[in-house]
Design a protein around this motif. Sequence first.
Motif, PDB file in Angstrom:
ATOM      1  N   GLY A   1       0.819  -1.191   0.000  1.00 48.12           N
ATOM      2  CA  GLY A   1       0.000   0.000   0.000  1.00 48.12           C
ATOM      3  C   GLY A   1       0.859   1.250   0.000  1.00 48.12           C
TER       4      GLY A   1
ATOM      5  N   PRO B   1      -0.774   8.165   2.981  1.00 44.11           N
ATOM      6  CA  PRO B   1      -1.440   9.290   2.329  1.00 44.11           C
ATOM      7  C   PRO B   1      -0.405  10.301   1.816  1.00 44.11           C
ATOM      8  CG  PRO B   1      -2.515   8.773   4.415  1.00 44.11           C
ATOM      9  CD  PRO B   1      -1.257   7.958   4.356  1.00 44.11           C
TER      10      PRO B   1
ATOM     11  N   THR C   1      -9.474   6.979   2.446  1.00 43.36           N
ATOM     12  CA  THR C   1      -9.050   5.876   3.308  1.00 43.36           C
ATOM     13  C   THR C   1      -7.839   5.224   2.676  1.00 43.36           C
ATOM     14  OG1 THR C   1     -11.307   5.528   4.088  1.00 43.36           O
ATOM     15  CG2 THR C   1      -9.761   3.706   4.390  1.00 43.36           C
ATOM     16  N   PHE C   2      -6.805   5.032   3.468  1.00 38.99           N
ATOM     17  CA  PHE C   2      -5.529   4.516   2.975  1.00 38.99           C
ATOM     18  C   PHE C   2      -5.142   3.279   3.770  1.00 38.99           C
ATOM     19  CE2 PHE C   2      -5.877   8.984   2.270  1.00 38.99           C
ATOM     20  CZ  PHE C   2      -5.444   9.154   0.963  1.00 38.99           C
ATOM     21  N   ASN C   3      -4.787   2.219   3.066  1.00 38.93           N
ATOM     22  CA  ASN C   3      -4.353   0.966   3.679  1.00 38.93           C
ATOM     23  C   ASN C   3      -2.883   0.758   3.359  1.00 38.93           C
ATOM     24  OD1 ASN C   3      -7.047  -0.053   4.566  1.00 38.93           O
ATOM     25  ND2 ASN C   3      -7.439   0.107   2.389  1.00 38.93           N
TER      26      ASN C   3
ATOM     27  N   THR D   1      -4.992   1.019   8.658  1.00 35.93           N
ATOM     28  CA  THR D   1      -5.952   1.739   7.846  1.00 35.93           C
ATOM     29  C   THR D   1      -6.075   3.128   8.453  1.00 35.93           C
ATOM     30  OG1 THR D   1      -7.170  -0.259   7.256  1.00 35.93           O
ATOM     31  CG2 THR D   1      -8.335   1.842   7.025  1.00 35.93           C
TER      32      THR D   1
END
Length: 70
Positions: free
Chosen positions: A21, A24, A45-47, A65
């Motif tokens: 991933g 951000p 939303t960032f994983n 997350t």
Amino acid sequence: ARRLERVGLARRQYSYTVTSGALPANLTLNAATGAITGMPTTSGTFNFTITATNPSSCTGSKAYTVTVVP
């Protein structure tokens, strides 16, 4: 009597990397401390997964997350 001591454990350095991933936008992972710093510039939303590696190449990973709101 002998006293057992942990020799060198406190001095071990770990390195940290994002292995899956992405953080951000405008956030940075400090490879030496594991600190994430900066001010995110994109909402959403960032994983991502961060992996810590010790000098013996042993690793540990944790998935995160993060939700950034405007």
